[in-house]
Motif scaffolding. Sequence first.
Motif, PDB file in Angstrom:
ATOM      1  N   SER A  75      31.865  28.233  52.217  1.00 39.98           N
ATOM      2  CA  SER A  75      31.526  29.231  51.204  1.00 39.98           C
ATOM      3  C   SER A  75      30.495  30.171  51.786  1.00 39.98           C
ATOM      4  O   SER A  75      29.737  29.799  52.678  1.00 39.98           O
ATOM      5  CB  SER A  75      30.986  28.570  49.931  1.00 39.98           C
ATOM      6  OG  SER A  75      29.760  27.920  50.198  1.00 39.98           O
ATOM      7  N   GLY A  76      30.455  31.389  51.270  1.00 41.08           N
ATOM      8  CA  GLY A  76      29.508  32.340  51.823  1.00 41.08           C
ATOM      9  C   GLY A  76      29.134  33.455  50.876  1.00 41.08           C
ATOM     10  O   GLY A  76      29.957  34.303  50.561  1.00 41.08           O
ATOM     11  N   SER A  77      27.889  33.437  50.427  1.00 41.80           N
ATOM     12  CA  SER A  77      27.373  34.532  49.593  1.00 41.80           C
ATOM     13  C   SER A  77      26.194  35.221  50.274  1.00 41.80           C
ATOM     14  O   SER A  77      25.527  36.055  49.676  1.00 41.80           O
ATOM     15  CB  SER A  77      26.928  33.993  48.224  1.00 41.80           C
ATOM     16  OG  SER A  77      25.889  33.041  48.383  1.00 41.80           O
ATOM     17  N   LEU A  78      25.925  34.866  51.535  1.00 44.46           N
ATOM     18  CA  LEU A  78      24.788  35.437  52.262  1.00 44.46           C
ATOM     19  C   LEU A  78      25.011  36.919  52.503  1.00 44.46           C
ATOM     20  O   LEU A  78      26.068  37.328  52.991  1.00 44.46           O
ATOM     21  CB  LEU A  78      24.604  34.713  53.604  1.00 44.46           C
ATOM     22  CG  LEU A  78      23.395  35.142  54.436  1.00 44.46           C
ATOM     23  CD1 LEU A  78      22.096  34.733  53.743  1.00 44.46           C
ATOM     24  CD2 LEU A  78      23.458  34.518  55.823  1.00 44.46           C
ATOM     25  N   THR A  79      24.011  37.717  52.146  1.00 43.10           N
ATOM     26  CA  THR A  79      24.083  39.153  52.396  1.00 43.10           C
ATOM     27  C   THR A  79      22.674  39.724  52.429  1.00 43.10           C
ATOM     28  O   THR A  79      21.716  39.055  52.032  1.00 43.10           O
ATOM     29  CB  THR A  79      24.924  39.872  51.312  1.00 43.10           C
ATOM     30  OG1 THR A  79      25.113  41.237  51.693  1.00 43.10           O
ATOM     31  CG2 THR A  79      24.268  39.827  49.965  1.00 43.10           C
ATOM     32  N   SER A  80      22.541  40.960  52.935  1.00 42.40           N
ATOM     33  CA  SER A  80      21.245  41.629  52.839  1.00 42.40           C
ATOM     34  C   SER A  80      20.949  41.808  51.349  1.00 42.40           C
ATOM     35  O   SER A  80      21.850  42.051  50.544  1.00 42.40           O
ATOM     36  CB  SER A  80      21.263  42.956  53.594  1.00 42.40           C
ATOM     37  OG  SER A  80      22.468  43.660  53.387  1.00 42.40           O
TER      38      SER A  80
END
Length: 198
Positions: A75-80
């Motif tokens: 899963s991936g919600s990492l963002t600036s």
Amino acid sequence: MKFKFLKMAFAGLVLGVSSFANSALILLVDLTVENQLTISATSGLSLATVSGSDNVGFSLMDLLGSPGFIGTLVSGSLTSANQTSDGSPILSNFGGSNNLNVWSFTGDQFMTFTAGSLAFSGQVITNVDAATYANLLAGQISGDVLAPFDNLIVTDESQASLIGTWQRVVQDVPEPSTLAIFALGLMGLASRRFMKKS
């Protein structure tokens, strides 16, 4: 009396510098689950104002023990922090380096970081094979985060900006806050004073 004041002032300075150093911590790298890498945003602020292509992304410098990374996104919600995640950041290792690159993580083609503002939000969880997990464990326990940088399109570190630092999670023991450390120091000084009177 002046000596005690100087000791207290020095302790305050050390704690202040420690707090400043921790404010640059923008990403936590968690390897506590075997064969899994989790990178999570902290409340750390970006050290620089910088923008660049989302297809270049940012790099966690010296995260790997040696070149090579194989992973499958869970899963991936990492963002600036000021942008929307595209839900599928890509983690890769380019150019024979020990750096881990994260790219294609925003909802558009560009990433931006603003000095003094929250750097990241969200997290990315990736399953890795045993060799990659061992390679991650062999890497540094902390390092710089550069953007835009990927060892493929942007290969010169002087073309990138230092936006903060990453640190590996060693244990699930929370760090004591600066206030708690200060309180313990005061308790130690007070107990020492009472012991001298006895």
